[in-house]
Design an enzyme around this catalytic site. Structure first.
Site, mmCIF file in Angstrom:
data_model
loop_
_atom_site.group_PDB
_atom_site.id
_atom_site.type_symbol
_atom_site.label_atom_id
_atom_site.label_comp_id
_atom_site.label_asym_id
_atom_site.label_seq_id
_atom_site.Cartn_x
_atom_site.Cartn_y
_atom_site.Cartn_z
ATOM 1 N N GLY A 146 41.940 7.668 33.377
ATOM 2 C CA GLY A 146 41.135 8.311 34.421
ATOM 3 C C GLY A 146 41.568 9.734 34.687
ATOM 4 O O GLY A 146 41.757 10.538 33.772
ATOM 5 N N GLY A 147 41.729 10.046 35.972
ATOM 6 C CA GLY A 147 42.113 11.401 36.365
ATOM 7 C C GLY A 147 43.429 11.840 35.760
ATOM 8 O O GLY A 147 43.681 13.041 35.616
ATOM 9 N N GLY A 164 33.015 36.256 5.376
ATOM 10 C CA GLY A 164 33.169 36.260 6.827
ATOM 11 C C GLY A 164 34.587 35.886 7.229
ATOM 12 O O GLY A 164 35.130 36.398 8.214
ATOM 13 N N ALA A 165 35.181 34.995 6.442
ATOM 14 C CA ALA A 165 36.535 34.549 6.773
ATOM 15 C C ALA A 165 37.521 35.714 6.684
ATOM 16 O O ALA A 165 38.505 35.769 7.420
ATOM 17 C CB ALA A 165 36.953 33.416 5.839
#
Ligand code: HXC
Length: 519
Positions: free
Chosen positions: A171-172, A406-407
């Protein structure tokens, strides 16, 4: 009451607090191979340095008979101490008290140390072992989580925040660690999930174990949620201590420089021969890292996730750096969604905390195909591009072999404000590899040749021409995109001299509320 009796009472109260949820539950924690919250803090901090806060805090709930179940400290041990003499704030959740679940007062204790850490400018370490929101408290517990989350967010990029997961966190309990910079999970005894196996079964019908749903290796290799996995809690705690040796106390300080007995001009002849003759043959970028950094020591981050890119802390002449290296040994070092996300986040951490970035380039390009496109490689690849372009720390780039398309731009190129861009003589900086380029450029000519031998001869000749022109660092160097072509065995020295020169570098981005990185 005489002062002696008052002191005796204080000592007794302290002893009571140290028992947490009681000896039986401590024994059960030990039986699972787990340490208690206080034992973990003892292991983490320099001996005798821990100063505890809020030992006498108790919850104020009355529902579900809670008024009859009060434990001093209320399930979380908080305070400060030192690691290698440097101030650290810490909280450790105590599973022996209501399963380490978070109450309103529990949250207030954590907020108190976080607030002080921000004022002092010191890191916060959270040792998590918690069943999430304390169910009996309802919304107060939820509000407590949100108070912590807000502080995690405000502290992000100001002080380092480190988390260890040493139990079943549900949970949290998983969202605060997720907001921090680094997570360590110990194998076999730690889990992270938003909802546990029982809820999963009820809601979706899926039958799955805790280990398969949220075990350490799952989060290390599949989700990328955790950055480190340790075999034991003790090893995890030592890892946190090690990690701090690379980090400054806060974003206004420089990372700690330590004494280095490894010669700065150490030549590594083996580097001259590490790149295979055949450009399609792999090698291990970690061998390169080992040869160039101080004493061959480095701390790899997210080792099991997207191994096609390596992210690691190391030192050069005692100066901490972050290394990002394409890994030809895995998927030829291609950039894909996970590699882009992994490296982008790492670069942003380094930039936030003044840690120079060393980039080792050997990248054939972005991974093509529908899986990557549907998954959003455009947006994820853009993260990496953005992170490099936004970073203002010293950036030194060494191109070892391939740097295509692009790399090439993405991997800390000159135009993305790379400060020093060196290449080895083996570098191939081009729009694409020779074979692909010839297929595009001479497709018609090749198809018009009927004789197969002639066809091959023609393709080989054109590939040779292309390689001579582009499969080298000289074209890029002729435009000043590469500052110098260096002998591989001298890489360590050239990086160290670069770092020394760039130590006073100043660069900034235009004033803005914040950037809009493609998330
Ligand atoms: C109160 C809790 C608790 C909780 C555990 N305990 N979780 N008490 N609130 N959330 C208590 C148990 O009653 C038990 O008390 C003791 O802690 C140990 O728990 P066990 O179940 O015996 O231990 P174990 O078998 O190891 O299982 C651990 C566990 C499981 C996996 C964490 O307890 C569990 O599933 N708990 C609930 C998890 C959960 O759903 N939490 C709420 C999430 S909602 P005794 O007295 O027997 O020692 C949430 C919302 C926040 O967190 C969202 C913010 C974004």
């Amino acid at each position: 009451m005489a002062i002696e009796d008052k002191i005796k009472q204080l000592v007794e109260n302290r002893e009571k607090a140290k028992l947490g949820g009681g000896q039986k539950r401590i024994d059960s924690q030990h039986a699972k191979g787990k340490f208690t919250a206080r034992e973990r803090i003892e292991l983490l901090l320099d001996e005798g340095s821990f100063e505890e806060y809020d030992m006498f805090v108790v919850h104020h709930s009355t529902d579900f008979g809670l008024d009859k179940q009060k434990y001093l400290s209320d399930g979380v041990v908080t305070g400060h101490g030192t690691i290698d003499g440097r101030v650290i704030y810490v909280f450790a959740q105590d599973f022996t008290v209501f399963g380490g679940s978070l109450s309103e007062t529990f949250a207030k204790k954590i907020c108190k140390v976080m607030d002080q850490a921000m004022k002092v400018g010191a890191p916060v370490i959270g040792l998590n072992d918690s069943g999430g929101a304390r169910i009996q408290e309802g919304v107060q517990s939820l509000a407590g989580y949100a108070e912590i989350f807000q502080r995690n967010i405000m502290a992000s990029g100001v002080i380092p925040q480190l988390s260890a997961i040493f139990g079943p966190c549900a949970g949290g309990a998983v969202y605060s660690p997720a907001l921090t910079d680094f997570i360590v999970m110990s194998e076999k005894s730690s889990y992270m999930f938003v909802t546990g196996p029982k809820v999963v079964k009820t809601v979706t019908g899926e039958d799955i174990t805790s280990e398969d749903l949220g075990g350490a290796m799952v989060h290390a290799s599949k989700s990328g949620v955790t950055h480190f996995v340790s075999e034991t809690e003790e090893e995890g705690i030592m890892l946190l201590r090690k990690l701090l040796t690379y980090l400054p106390q806060n974003n206004l300080e420089e990372p700690p420089v330590t004494f280095c007995d490894d010669p700065i001009d150490r030549l590594e002849d083996a580097l001259n021969n590490i790149i295979p003759e055949n450009p399609n043959k792999p090698y291990d970028i970690k061998d390169v890292i080992e040869m160039i950094v101080d004493r061959s020591e480095y701390l790899e981050v997210q080792r099991h996730y997207a191994p096609n890119i390596v992210t690691a802390f190391a030192k050069f002449n005692g100066m901490p750096v972050g290394i990002i290296g394409n890994q030809p040994n895995y998927l030829a070092g291609v950039l894909d969604i996970n590699a882009s996300r992994k490296a982008a986040r790492y670069i942003r951490f380094c930039d936030a905390f003044n840690i120079p970035i060393i980039t080792l380039v050997d990248v054939p390009g972005f991974l093509p195909g529908s899986i990557q496109e549907y998954g959003g490689i455009i947006i994820h690849g853009a993260k990496l591009l953005f992170a490099y372009g936004e970073a203002t720390v010293p950036k030194i780039t060494i191109t070892l072999r391939k740097s295509y398309g692009g790399a090439h731009d993405v991997m800390s190129s000159k135009q993305l404000r790379g400060d020093i861009n060196y290449a080895w003589p083996s570098a191939e900086i081009a729009v694409m590899g020779a074979q692909g380029a010839i297929e595009v450029l001479y497709n018609k000519d090749i198809s018009s040749i009927e004789n197969e031998d002639e066809k091959e001869k023609f393709a080989i000749k054109k590939e040779k021409e292309y390689k001579e022109k582009f499969a080298n660092p000289y074209q890029a160097a002729s435009y000043g995109f590469i500052d110098d072509i260096i002998e591989p065995r001298n890489t360590r020295f050239r990086i160290i001299r670069g770092l020394q020169t760039l130590a006073t570098k100043k660069d900034s981005n235009p004033p803005k509320k914040h950037s809009n990185i493609p998330l």
